[in-house]
Design an enzyme around this catalytic site. Structure first.
Site, PDB file in Angstrom:
ATOM      1  N   ASP A  58       0.859  -1.192   0.000  1.00  0.00           N
ATOM      2  CA  ASP A  58       0.000   0.000   0.000  1.00  0.00           C
ATOM      3  C   ASP A  58       0.892   1.239   0.000  1.00  0.00           C
ATOM      4  O   ASP A  58       1.783   1.382   0.865  1.00  0.00           O
ATOM      5  CB  ASP A  58      -0.900   0.009   1.238  1.00  0.00           C
ATOM      6  CG  ASP A  58      -1.877   1.165   1.208  1.00  0.00           C
ATOM      7  OD1 ASP A  58      -2.904   1.047   0.528  1.00  0.00           O
ATOM      8  OD2 ASP A  58      -1.596   2.190   1.862  1.00  0.00           O
ATOM      9  N   ASN A 116      -2.737  13.091  -4.680  1.00  0.00           N
ATOM     10  CA  ASN A 116      -3.919  13.519  -5.428  1.00  0.00           C
ATOM     11  C   ASN A 116      -4.381  14.915  -5.013  1.00  0.00           C
ATOM     12  O   ASN A 116      -4.732  15.749  -5.862  1.00  0.00           O
ATOM     13  CB  ASN A 116      -5.063  12.521  -5.227  1.00  0.00           C
ATOM     14  CG  ASN A 116      -4.828  11.217  -5.982  1.00  0.00           C
ATOM     15  OD1 ASN A 116      -4.172  11.201  -7.010  1.00  0.00           O
ATOM     16  ND2 ASN A 116      -5.355  10.129  -5.437  1.00  0.00           N
ATOM     17  N   GLU A 162      -4.644   2.397  -4.240  1.00  0.00           N
ATOM     18  CA  GLU A 162      -3.176   2.436  -4.257  1.00  0.00           C
ATOM     19  C   GLU A 162      -2.569   1.159  -3.694  1.00  0.00           C
ATOM     20  O   GLU A 162      -1.394   1.134  -3.310  1.00  0.00           O
ATOM     21  CB  GLU A 162      -2.672   3.657  -3.479  1.00  0.00           C
ATOM     22  CG  GLU A 162      -2.980   3.632  -1.991  1.00  0.00           C
ATOM     23  CD  GLU A 162      -4.311   4.272  -1.658  1.00  0.00           C
ATOM     24  OE1 GLU A 162      -4.475   4.682  -0.504  1.00  0.00           O
ATOM     25  OE2 GLU A 162      -5.186   4.368  -2.547  1.00  0.00           O
TER      26      GLU A 162
END
Length: 579
Positions: free
Chosen positions: A435, A443, A479
């Protein structure tokens, strides 16, 4: 292939046995009262019959036995041997022989010599009285003739079986198609031969015209019948292969099946399958070369008009040649061992999408109907290949993540379940869960397009590091990434996980700040990694996923992120997992 040593022995055996035996037999033959005109008639009949052999499994079958029976009864063994040799020579001239096959001439001479001598020897054991005109007067005469014919048939089959086994190294079945055709022709020709013998002694050599016409006509008709039957059999096979091809939904399997069936359908020592790429070049995508004589290799490319394949592509019409001298000067080819050549375009929707080239070391091996059948099968393959490509494209869309190109969660889940269903209980399986740390900030700060750039680059780095072809690398979601490692214990999985962690953290990621005029930025990313293994610390696939996920969150995320955590090294007491 017959080695040189065997060929030398065959030539030596013929050079010693055949001339000496013929001289000895000649010395015991009286030719003073020989009717040369009558003999010429029978010789002409034998030669004409020899012009229409039926090739069954590359073995010539023809009506010679019945004619040699009449010649033996009326002119003796020596004359019968001479006419048999002439007839065999006529047949061999029609058979597709190369220089390497010339040993078949003395081999066949010896075989027919042994057949004739054996049959004559068995017939002489009956010690039948009377001359040739009385050969059918008593039951014993008829039995002797029947035994003579069966001896020829049995000796022929025995010698063919032995030569194919010990000279050619082929272990054929005892009762093959050639056996039944030889038996059928022997039974069919015997009454005609006996009738010819009777009429010859009633009306003379003119009997050869009447009965001979019937024998030659029957021989020609049977030859046409056999060829028609062979064509129908090939059509049936082509139809079956067409169904097989349409059932294949994998491009590789479709191409492999096509090449496998082609080389079994027609004789081929080399086969080349070219694909038309972008309408500009030919690419060799399949190569059949069991003798390893070709200078080409898979992946080679040709321009339009280059070589036989490029020339056929340019002209849009196939070619078929029976001898090397007919085609070698046209193209710069080096297949010196090949004689027959067949090359045809593969079409789909009236467009050439491929080229097939077949080469054989035998002469005149490809017939017109075979060309048509292969063309039909090739076009079957072209349609099947298109279907397989469409299927694989749709399958890839359903199995792959559109952004990263990695497998998606659906494929990951099915692959993991499949491992345990296929006997993973006997083999170790490890799972790596990853992860990206603080990915939401990427973002929020630089825009989602920047985040997408990072995800694509992470996928590329991970793909580059995974060397195990059986491993499954997937985008687990958002992710998160996951790697299934079949046949891999925790120790090796830990090393793989460390390599993947370093591939992400060692170098920054280059992207653009889409929220600030697309300025170039370098992002330092970290990743939390968890590893679990079966059967060391899980009992099934569900527990394997839970434990790898726990190792990632508890062992890596909660302890500061940017690290690799192995499940069995965790403190096993219950802890809260952040949601």
């Amino acid at each position: 292939m017959v080695n040189s040593s065997k060929k030398r022995w065959i030539w030596a055996a013929w050079a010693i046995i055949w001339p000496v035996s013929m001289i000895l037999i000649y010395q015991q033959t009286n030719l003073d009262n020989l009717k040369w005109l009558d003999l010429s008639s029978f010789t002409a009949l034998a030669i004409i019959v020899a012009l229409f052999p039926i090739m069954v499994n590359q073995i010539p079958v023809f009506f010679l036995n019945g004619i040699t029976l009449v010649i033996y009864l009326n002119f003796g063994l020596f004359v019968e041997l001479i006419i048999t040799t002439i007839s065999v020579t006529i047949v061999l001239l029609q058979v597709r022989m190369t220089k390497q096959d010339l040993f078949r001439i003395p081999l066949n001479y010896l075989m027919f010599f042994l057949m004739s001598v054996s049959a004559a020897g068995v017939y002489s054991l009956f010690d039948l009285p009377g001359n040739a005109s009385q050969a059918l007067e008593t039951p014993m005469h008829i039995i002797g003739i029947l035994v003579y014919s069966m001896t020829l048939f049995i000796m022929n089959h025995i010698l063919i079986t032995l030569s194919r086994r010990y000279i050619y190294g082929k272990r054929d079945k005892i009762f093959e198609r050639s056996f039944f055709w030889e038996f059928m022709t022997t039974i069919y020709i015997l009454p005609a031969a006996l009738l010819l013998h009777l009429l010859y002694h009633k009306i003379g050599a003119v009997a050869v015209v009447f009965i001979g016409f019937s024998i030659v006509s029957t021989s020609f008709i049977l030859r046409l019948y056999y060829r028609s039957r062979s064509m129908n059999e090939h059509l049936r096979i082509v139809s079956e292969v067409g169904h097989e091809l349409t059932a294949k939904l994998n491009v590789t399997e479709t191409l492999d099946l096509f090449m496998e069936r082609i080389v079994s359908l027609v004789p081929a020592d080399q086969a080349y399958l070219y694909d038309v790429t972008d309408g500009e070049e030919l690419k060799l995508i399949r190569l059949y070369d069991p003798k390893e004589r070709s200078i080409y290799k898979q992946g080679d490319q040709k321009k339009k008009g280059e070589g036989v394949a490029g020339s056929v592509w340019k002209k849009g019409a196939g070619v078929r040649y029976g001898k090397q001298k007919q085609w070698k000067s046209n193209w710069n080819l080096t297949e010196s061992h090949s004689e027959s050549l067949m090359c045809l375009p593969i079409e789909r929707n009236n467009q050439i999408v491929g080229i097939l080239v077949l080469l054989s070391e035998q002469r005149n091996v490809y017939e017109k109907y075979q060309f048509m059948l292969i063309e039909l099968l090739a076009n079957f393959m072209a349609v099947s290949l298109l279907n397989a490509q469409h299927y694989e494209q749709k399958k890839q869309i359903s199995e792959r993540c559109a952004l990263t190109g990695l497998y998606n969660y659906r494929y990951f889940d099915e692959a993991l379940k499949g491992l345990f269903q296929e006997g993973a209980l006997e083999n170790p399986v490890s799972l790596i869960m990853m992860d990206l740390d603080h990915f939401k900030q990427v973002n929020d700060t630089y825009g989602h397009e920047a985040g997408n750039d990072v995800l694509r680059e992470v996928a590329a780095r991970l793909s580059q590091e995974i060397e195990d072809k059986d491993a499954v690398l997937a985008r687990y979601g958002g992710e998160e990434f996951a790697v299934i490692l079949p046949n891999c214990g925790s120790a090796r999985a830990a090393k793989v996980a460390d390599t993947l962690w370093r591939s992400i953290t060692a170098q920054p990621f280059q992207t653009k700040n889409t929220l600030d005029f697309d300025q170039n930025v370098l992002l330092k990313m970290t990743v939390s990694v968890g590893v679990a293994s079966y059967p060391e610390n899980s009992e099934d696939e569900l527990e394997l996923v839970r434990h790898a996920d726990r190792a990632m969150y508890v062992g890596a995320k909660q302890k500061g992120r940017n690290r690799v955590s192995i499940y069995h090294k965790l403190n096993q007491k219950t802890e809260n997992i952040p949601m």
